[in-house]
Scaffold this motif. Structure first.
Motif, PDB file in Angstrom:
ATOM      1  N   ASP A  58       0.792  -1.306   0.008  1.00 62.85           N
ATOM      2  CA  ASP A  58      -0.122  -0.173   0.084  1.00 62.85           C
ATOM      3  C   ASP A  58       0.938   1.306   0.053  1.00 62.85           C
ATOM      4  O   ASP A  58       2.069   1.333   0.373  1.00 62.85           O
ATOM      5  CB  ASP A  58      -0.901   0.157   1.219  1.00 62.85           C
ATOM      6  CG  ASP A  58      -2.058   1.008   0.923  1.00 62.85           C
ATOM      7  OD1 ASP A  58      -2.318   1.622  -0.044  1.00 62.85           O
ATOM      8  OD2 ASP A  58      -2.945   1.099   1.947  1.00 62.85           O
ATOM      9  N   CYS A  59       0.196   2.316  -0.273  1.00 67.67           N
ATOM     10  CA  CYS A  59       1.130   3.627  -0.596  1.00 67.67           C
ATOM     11  C   CYS A  59      -0.257   4.688  -0.587  1.00 67.67           C
ATOM     12  O   CYS A  59      -1.386   4.629  -1.312  1.00 67.67           O
ATOM     13  CB  CYS A  59       2.086   3.823  -1.781  1.00 67.67           C
ATOM     14  SG  CYS A  59       1.247   3.080  -3.181  1.00 67.67           S
ATOM     15  N   HIS A  60       0.261   5.984   0.070  1.00 64.67           N
ATOM     16  CA  HIS A  60      -0.769   6.894   0.130  1.00 64.67           C
ATOM     17  C   HIS A  60      -0.167   8.221  -0.049  1.00 64.67           C
ATOM     18  O   HIS A  60       0.813   8.581   0.637  1.00 64.67           O
ATOM     19  CB  HIS A  60      -1.571   6.670   1.561  1.00 64.67           C
ATOM     20  CG  HIS A  60      -2.997   7.264   1.235  1.00 64.67           C
ATOM     21  ND1 HIS A  60      -3.708   7.768   2.184  1.00 64.67           N
ATOM     22  CD2 HIS A  60      -3.806   7.406   0.029  1.00 64.67           C
ATOM     23  CE1 HIS A  60      -5.063   8.138   1.813  1.00 64.67           C
ATOM     24  NE2 HIS A  60      -4.910   7.895   0.576  1.00 64.67           N
ATOM     25  N   TRP A  61      -0.864   8.799  -0.696  1.00 60.34           N
ATOM     26  CA  TRP A  61      -0.305  10.504  -1.161  1.00 60.34           C
ATOM     27  C   TRP A  61      -0.940  11.530   0.069  1.00 60.34           C
ATOM     28  O   TRP A  61      -2.263  11.405  -0.010  1.00 60.34           O
ATOM     29  CB  TRP A  61      -0.923  10.996  -2.562  1.00 60.34           C
ATOM     30  CG  TRP A  61       0.135  11.916  -3.288  1.00 60.34           C
ATOM     31  CD1 TRP A  61       0.335  13.041  -2.828  1.00 60.34           C
ATOM     32  CD2 TRP A  61       0.614  11.752  -4.694  1.00 60.34           C
ATOM     33  NE1 TRP A  61       1.012  13.893  -3.747  1.00 60.34           N
ATOM     34  CE2 TRP A  61       0.983  13.196  -4.987  1.00 60.34           C
ATOM     35  CE3 TRP A  61       0.550  10.802  -5.701  1.00 60.34           C
ATOM     36  CZ2 TRP A  61       1.628  13.405  -6.311  1.00 60.34           C
ATOM     37  CZ3 TRP A  61       1.007  11.319  -6.918  1.00 60.34           C
ATOM     38  CH2 TRP A  61       1.432  12.313  -7.086  1.00 60.34           C
ATOM     39  N   HIS A  62      -0.275  12.355   0.423  1.00 56.98           N
ATOM     40  CA  HIS A  62      -0.689  13.232   1.265  1.00 56.98           C
ATOM     41  C   HIS A  62      -1.857  14.182   0.523  1.00 56.98           C
ATOM     42  O   HIS A  62      -1.634  14.698  -0.502  1.00 56.98           O
ATOM     43  CB  HIS A  62       0.352  14.407   1.837  1.00 56.98           C
ATOM     44  CG  HIS A  62      -0.166  15.104   3.019  1.00 56.98           C
ATOM     45  ND1 HIS A  62      -0.928  16.303   2.771  1.00 56.98           N
ATOM     46  CD2 HIS A  62       0.073  14.919   4.359  1.00 56.98           C
ATOM     47  CE1 HIS A  62      -0.863  16.868   3.902  1.00 56.98           C
ATOM     48  NE2 HIS A  62      -0.655  16.045   4.937  1.00 56.98           N
ATOM     49  N   PRO A  63      -2.921  14.663   1.101  1.00 56.45           N
ATOM     50  CA  PRO A  63      -4.069  15.043   0.444  1.00 56.45           C
ATOM     51  C   PRO A  63      -3.865  16.398   0.222  1.00 56.45           C
ATOM     52  O   PRO A  63      -4.504  17.128  -0.785  1.00 56.45           O
ATOM     53  CB  PRO A  63      -5.495  15.269   1.234  1.00 56.45           C
ATOM     54  CG  PRO A  63      -4.729  15.040   2.669  1.00 56.45           C
ATOM     55  CD  PRO A  63      -3.324  14.129   2.456  1.00 56.45           C
TER      56      PRO A  63
END
Length: 470
Positions: free
Chosen positions: A425-430
C-alpha cells in the motif's frame, strides 16, 4: 535494475497511449481528458496575461508574477492554478523511514485532512501517527480477533474513530481521540466489535473474513467486502447490518462508496468483475445496477474518483483499469473461468504469454501497466484532488517499487525504488507532495518533494523472498 539507481526513475514519454501487444495503454476517453485539463490548467487570463509567450505549462515564476499583478482578476490562485503548479512536483525524493517493525506492513492511510497517518501491520499492530507533530505515535493499537493480518482500516471523516478488519466477520472500532496511547483491545481500552455475522460463537472459529472496509462520507455507515462473496452495509447508529448483498461469485476483495451521497457502491471480486450497486433502486433480486468487464483475473483494490462516475481497479492480470460507470453493462450473466488453473498469484509469476492479452468485451476506458500484482492484494489510488487534480494514479508493486502513471497519457512518470520487499500500500498526502509507502520489509517510508536535503538513505542489498498470502 541495479540498486545504484534505487531511489527513483523519472521516465516521462514512454509508451504514451501506445500499443502494448493487444492492450492499448493510456486513456482515449475525451471527457476524462477534458476534466483533467480543466482542473489542472491555469485560468485563461492568467496564462495569457503573464509575461512572455502564452504556452503550457506556465512556469511557477510567471504564475507568481501574474498573481502579484492580479492578472487573474481575483488576487489569488484558483484551485486549478494551484494544481497546475503543484502537480509538477512529485513525491519522489528521499526516502526516509518513519517507522520500522519486525513484521510486514500492510496498510497506509492519511486522514482526510492529512493530520493523521494510519499504518497497519501483520502482527495485530496498528499505529496512528500525528503528522503535524513530527510523526509522533499518537496511538499504538493492539488489535483483537486477528486472522492472519490487519486486512483494512478506515478513519471516520471527523478523525474520531478508526475501524479495522481482519480475516474474521467482526470489524472493531477504536476511539482515536481518547487519552489512552497504548490501546490493547479490551484490556486498556474497549474496542467495540461490530458483528457482520449472526452466527459467531468463537472469534477464532470464523465463517468468513473481511478484506475491505470503508466509512461513508457522513460517518454513519460502514461498507465491507468479504470472503463469503458478499457486500455488507453496517448502520453505526442502529448497531446492526442494514444490508447484505450476495454480490459476486468469489471473494469480494474491494468495496467503496462512489461519492459523498452514499447511494452508489463499487465492488471488485476474484470473479474478475467490478460491479456498481445503487441502493435507491434495489428490487427483490438485489441485482447490480451494472457490471464492468475487462480484467482477466481477480481484482485486488478499487479507488473512486469521488464524482460518482469514474473509478480505478487493480487486477491480478497485472493491470490497473479506469472505468466510467456510464459504459457498464446492465445485463451480464458471467461465470468466471480460470484460464490457468495451476497459476496462483500468491507464489507464482504471471504467465508471460498472456501479459498483453485483452478481454474481448473490455468495457474500461484506460489500462495502465508496468507494476506487478502478486502475493497480496496490492492497492492503487488516484492522486489527490487538492494538489494534483487527480491527474495521476499510482500503485504499490510486488517488485518492491511504487509506480506513478499519468492518468490521460498512460505514461509511467515515476518509479520509486527503495524497499526490500513487496509494497502493498501507499498513500499520497491530500495537500502536500508527500507519499508514504508500507512494505513487507516492515518499513513505513516517507517520500517528498523536494525532501529534507539530507544525504540519501543507504543502499540496501538484501531482498527477502517470502511466499504468501492475502
Amino acid at each position: 535494475m541495479s540498486r545504484s539507481r534505487r531511489n527513483n526513475d523519472i521516465c516521462v514519454g514512454k509508451e504514451a497511449g501506445g500499443s502494448h501487444g493487444n492492450v492499448v495503454l493510456g486513456c482515449g476517453d475525451a471527457e476524462i481528458a477534458q476534466l483533467t485539463k480543466i482542473t489542472s490548467s491555469p485560468s485563461e487570463r492568467l496564462s495569457k496575461a503573464a509575461p512572455g509567450k502564452a504556452r503550457l505549462p506556465v512556469s511557477p515564476v510567471k504564475m507568481l508574477a501574474g498573481r502579484e499583478c492580479n492578472y487573474g482578476g481575483r488576487g489569488r490562485f484558483s484551485l486549478a492554478d494551484s494544481c497546475h503548479i503543484l502537480s509538477r512536483y512529485l513525491p519522489v525524493n528521499g526516502p526516509s523511514d518513519i517507522d520500522k517493525m519486525n513484521c510486514r506492513a500492510y496498510i497506509s492511510q492519511f486522514s482526510a485532512d492529512g493530520s493523521l497517518f494510519v499504518a497497519g501491520f501483520q502482527e495485530s499492530h496498528i499505529r496512528i501517527y500525528n503528522v503535524d507533530y513530527g510523526w509522533k505515535v499518537q496511538k499504538d493499537i493492539r488489535a483483537r480477533s486477528m486472522g492472519w493480518t490487519i486486512s483494512d482500516t478506515s478513519l471516520s471523516p471527523d478523525c474520531r474513530l478508526l475501524a479495522y478488519s481482519s480475516i474474521s466477520p467482526v470489524v472493531h472500532i477504536v476511539d482515536v481521540g481518547s487519552a489512552t496511547k497504548e490501546s490493547h483491545a479490551n484490556i486498556t481500552e474497549i474496542h467495540e466489535g461490530l458483528e457482520f455475522s449472526s452466527n459467531i460463537d468463537d472469534y477464532e472459529d470464523y465463517s468468513f473474513g473481511i478484506f475491505s472496509v470503508k466509512f461513508s462520507t457522513d460517518g454513519q455507515e460502514l461498507v465491507a467486502g468479504s470472503s463469503d462473496d458478499s457486500i455488507y452495509v453496517y448502520d453505526l447508529e442502529a448497531k446492526r447490518v442494514s444490508l447484505r448483498i450476495k454480490a459476486h461469485k468469489s471473494d469480494v476483495n474491494a468495496v467503496c462508496f462512489a461519492d459523498e451521497t452514499g447511494h452508489i457502491i463499487y465492488s471488485g471480486s476474484d470473479d474478475h468483475l467490478c460491479k456498481v450497486w445503487d441502493r435507491r433502486c434495489f428490487d427483490t433480486r438485489e441485482k447490480p445496477a451494472g457490471v464492468l468487464m475487462g480484467h482477466l483475473e481477480g481484482i485486488t483494490f478499487i479507488d473512486t474518483r469521488g464524482d460518482g462516475r469514474y473509478f480505478i481497479s487493480n487486477g491480478k492480470d497485472q493491470a490497473i483499469k479506469l472505468w466510467d460507470i456510464r459504459k457498464m453493462s446492465s445485463n451480464v450473466e458471467y461465470t468466471p473461468v480460470r484460464r490457468y488453473a495451476e497459476w496462483d498469484y500468491r507464489w507464482m509469476s504471471y504467465p508471460g504469454h498472456v501479459r498483453n492479452m485483452r478481454h474481448p468485451d473490455d468495457l474500461s476506458v484506460a489500462t495502465y501497466k508496468g507494476h506487478t500484482v502478486l502475493q497480496t492484494l496490492i492497492r492503487c489510488h488516484f492522486s489527490p484532488a487538492n494538489s494534483t487534480a487527480q491527474k495521476y494514479i499510482y500503485s504499490g508493486s510486488a517488485d518492491s517499487c511504487v509506480y506513478i502513471y499519468d492518468l490521460v497519457s498512460g505514461d509511467q512518470v515515476a518509479k520509486l525504488n527503495y524497499h526490500e520487499d513487496t509494497v502493498r500500500d501507499c498513500h499520497w498526502h491530500p495537500f502536500y507532495p508527500m507519499m508514504v509507502t508500507s512494505s513487507w520489509d516492515g518499513a513505513i517510508t516517507r517520500w517528498e518533494f523536494p525532501g529534507s536535503g539530507g544525504s540519501p538513505m543507504p543502499v540496501r542489498q538484501t531482498r527477502r523472498r517470502r511466499r504468501t498470502f492475502y
